[in-house]
Enzyme design. Structure first.
Site, PDB file in Angstrom:
ATOM      1  N   LYS A 140      60.021  -1.132 -84.770  1.00 39.65           N
ATOM      2  CA  LYS A 140      60.558  -2.406 -84.289  1.00 39.65           C
ATOM      3  C   LYS A 140      59.652  -3.575 -84.676  1.00 39.65           C
ATOM      4  O   LYS A 140      60.125  -4.603 -85.187  1.00 39.65           O
ATOM      5  CB  LYS A 140      60.726  -2.380 -82.767  1.00 39.65           C
ATOM      6  N   ASP A 159      65.750  -3.128 -80.442  1.00 38.08           N
ATOM      7  CA  ASP A 159      65.194  -2.888 -79.110  1.00 38.08           C
ATOM      8  C   ASP A 159      66.367  -2.603 -78.181  1.00 38.08           C
ATOM      9  O   ASP A 159      67.492  -2.373 -78.638  1.00 38.08           O
ATOM     10  CB  ASP A 159      64.364  -4.079 -78.633  1.00 38.08           C
TER      11      ASP A 159
END
Length: 240
Positions: A140, A159
């Site tokens: 991420k 996310d």
């Protein structure tokens, strides 16, 4: 781009009437990397304090309306900061990732800053893989750095918010699944398929629209219409 995104997705077109997306910069890669290391499992208030601390280590630029401004510190200046100093400044476990990453960048034969800038010329997956070799950087965070500073306009940082968007509107068949690196790839592909080569920027608006503080800004008439529509649909189903 906003017109193209809206043409591809009626939901985006509706949200774009109320949200303008994130104001973004083509950020310096080193600055972007350090800031996202600070953001790991963190909140906005604490991230701001941490970034302010790092920035205060740079050259003083001036004072505007009571706010002091500094240039972001160089890699050489960051190398002088110890893990203990960062922990005392409230970085917690992230302190070792910041110092570890700074040390790893200093060991790059061509220099850490040049190495980071060279990633702008690579394909996205190679950029992600390269960034993930640095301490504290996962998929991420690497995607965030790639999007905001390395010209990877189709990078999708996945996310919980982006996962919810994807499983609700783009790949509903994944709802109920556990988020894995492989499924992150499917989510990213779904965004690119829907929004094209600048999908990362479409994601910024959709991400913002998921935040509770921003949802509250939607006109009440829009919210009420959606609730009424659901009620009418439920009554119609009962009637059938």
């Amino acid at each position: 781009m906003w017109h193209e995104f809206a043409a591809a997705d009626s939901r985006f077109a509706e949200l774009a009437q109320h949200f303008k997306g994130a104001r973004v910069l083509r950020q310096d890669p080193l600055e972007c990397l350090i800031q996202f290391l600070c953001s790991s499992n963190n909140n906005i208030s604490r991230i701001t304090k941490m970034v302010d601390f790092v920035s205060s280590l740079g050259d003083y630029l001036g004072n505007v309306e009571g706010f002091e401004f500094h240039a972001f510190p160089s890699l050489e200046r960051l190398a002088l900061v110890t893990e203990q100093q960062l922990r005392e400044a409230g970085f917690g476990y992230r302190a070792k990732y910041v110092t570890g990453t700074v040390n790893a960048l200093q060991l790059k034969p061509e220099g850490g800053v040049i190495w980071l800038e060279s990633l702008r010329k690579l394909q996205l997956q190679m950029v992600i893989d390269s960034l993930c070799t640095l301490p504290g950087i996962g998929l991420k965070v690497a995607s965030c750095i790639a999007l905001f500073s390395l010209d990877q306009h189709h990078a999708i940082p996945v996310d919980t918010h982006v996962w919810r968007i994807a499983t609700t509107h783009l790949v509903p068949e994944l709802a109920g699944s556990s988020l894995t690196p492989k499924l992150c790839g499917r989510v990213a592909d779904a965004f690119v398929s829907k929004y094209g080569k600048y999908a990362g920027w479409a994601q910024t608006l959709l991400f913002i629209a998921e935040l509770p503080s921003q949802k509250a800004l939607l006109p009440s008439v829009t919210v009420n219409e959606k609730k009424s529509s659901k009620k009418r649909g439920s009554k119609a189903q009962r009637g059938n």
